[in-house]
Scaffold this motif. Structure first.
Motif, PDB file in Angstrom:
ATOM      1  N   GLU A  42       0.789  -1.056  -0.019  1.00 25.32           N
ATOM      2  CA  GLU A  42       0.090  -0.011  -0.149  1.00 25.32           C
ATOM      3  C   GLU A  42       0.719   1.233   0.148  1.00 25.32           C
ATOM      4  N   ARG A  43       1.997   1.181   0.847  1.00 25.59           N
ATOM      5  CA  ARG A  43       2.964   2.160   0.808  1.00 25.59           C
ATOM      6  C   ARG A  43       3.514   2.411  -0.525  1.00 25.59           C
ATOM      7  N   GLY A  44       3.922   1.392  -1.144  1.00 25.58           N
ATOM      8  CA  GLY A  44       4.255   1.132  -2.588  1.00 25.58           C
ATOM      9  C   GLY A  44       3.452   1.738  -3.761  1.00 25.58           C
ATOM     10  N   ASN A  49       2.223   6.147  -7.456  1.00 22.44           N
ATOM     11  CA  ASN A  49       1.010   7.386  -7.804  1.00 22.44           C
ATOM     12  C   ASN A  49       1.456   8.577  -7.571  1.00 22.44           C
ATOM     13  N   THR A  50       2.407   8.734  -6.687  1.00 19.35           N
ATOM     14  CA  THR A  50       2.791  10.325  -6.333  1.00 19.35           C
ATOM     15  C   THR A  50       4.170  10.428  -7.231  1.00 19.35           C
ATOM     16  N   ALA A 165      13.488   1.233   2.234  1.00 17.49           N
ATOM     17  CA  ALA A 165      12.046   0.811   2.601  1.00 17.49           C
ATOM     18  C   ALA A 165      11.415   1.283   1.513  1.00 17.49           C
ATOM     19  N   ASP A 166      11.474   2.540   1.090  1.00 16.93           N
ATOM     20  CA  ASP A 166      10.585   2.996  -0.013  1.00 16.93           C
ATOM     21  C   ASP A 166      10.647   2.185  -1.107  1.00 16.93           C
ATOM     22  N   LEU A 167      11.704   1.732  -1.652  1.00 15.03           N
ATOM     23  CA  LEU A 167      12.132   1.085  -2.608  1.00 15.03           C
ATOM     24  C   LEU A 167      11.543  -0.434  -2.676  1.00 15.03           C
ATOM     25  N   GLU A 168      11.706  -0.960  -1.431  1.00 15.18           N
ATOM     26  CA  GLU A 168      11.245  -2.219  -1.130  1.00 15.18           C
ATOM     27  C   GLU A 168       9.626  -2.292  -1.370  1.00 15.18           C
ATOM     28  N   TYR A 173       4.521  -3.483  -4.114  1.00 12.94           N
ATOM     29  CA  TYR A 173       3.510  -2.989  -4.901  1.00 12.94           C
ATOM     30  C   TYR A 173       3.476  -3.499  -6.399  1.00 12.94           C
ATOM     31  N   LEU A 174       4.572  -3.238  -7.104  1.00 16.09           N
ATOM     32  CA  LEU A 174       4.541  -3.921  -8.631  1.00 16.09           C
ATOM     33  C   LEU A 174       4.325  -5.347  -8.595  1.00 16.09           C
TER      34      LEU A 174
END
Length: 192
Positions: A42-44, A49-50, A165-168, A173-174
């Motif tokens: 969900e964070r992904g 999207n942003t 953590a962002d990239l993970e 998500y992908l």
């Protein structure tokens, strides 16, 4: 003596009230913590999207108000059926880059680049990539962290600001989106 004023009964009521308040507080804290820490995918989704991923990796189509992302081909990259002619030669001047109407092919001093298929398709997308392959691609600006350079307009210097953590989360998500079989062409070298 009133029954509620009996010392043992009053103590038991206070204990039950305290336990109830403690349980309610724990539920509120758990909800707050869950709200602050969404599932990685969900964070992904939020980050994809942003961060403008759809701007290039989702082919555009003509819509009622002009070009818009074709979400039936979400994040599938440059359409394999769209063979691009030679890019126009730009004169020396302020114009340095041209883009396809799908917003998935770009030409400039680096040659011609085509946006990648980010779906989890095993043969044409990121389906065989590991999370480390994904992170290394962004960190090094090279395909799989060791191959050819990732070309403009991919904003590698900007995306290097993502945390691991962002990239993970983006990778997670992908992995959840529908796989789309779409083989993107290899980049073309600059015209000489």
């Amino acid at each position: 003596m009133h029954p509620s004023s009996h010392p043992l009964r009053a103590g038991r009521c206070s204990a039950l009230l305290a336990f109830g308040l403690l349980a309610a507080s724990a539920n509120v804290l758990a909800e707050d913590k869950a709200g602050a820490q969404p599932e990685p995918s969900e964070r992904g989704r939020y980050l994809v999207n942003t961060a403008g991923c759809h701007d290039c990796h989702t082919p555009f189509k003509d819509g009622p108000n002009g070009p818009e992302p074709d979400m039936t081909r979400m994040l599938s990259g440059h359409p394999e059926g769209l063979v691009m002619p030679e890019a126009p030669v730009l004169p020396d001047g302020p114009w340095k880059m041209v883009a396809a109407g799908t917003n998935t092919a770009y030409s400039g001093g680096w040659g011609v680049s085509f946006t990648a298929n980010l779906t989890p398709d095993l043969e044409t997308g990121l389906g065989k990539w590991t999370v480390d392959d994904f992170k290394n691609t962004i960190r090094t600006g090279r395909h799989l962290g060791r191959g050819r350079p990732i070309l403009p307009p991919m904003p590698i210097p900007v995306y290097n600001n993502f945390t691991d953590a962002d990239l993970e989360a983006i990778y997670a998500y992908l992995r959840t989106i529908p796989p789309i079989r779409n083989r993107v062409p290899e980049p073309r070298p600059p015209a000489r």
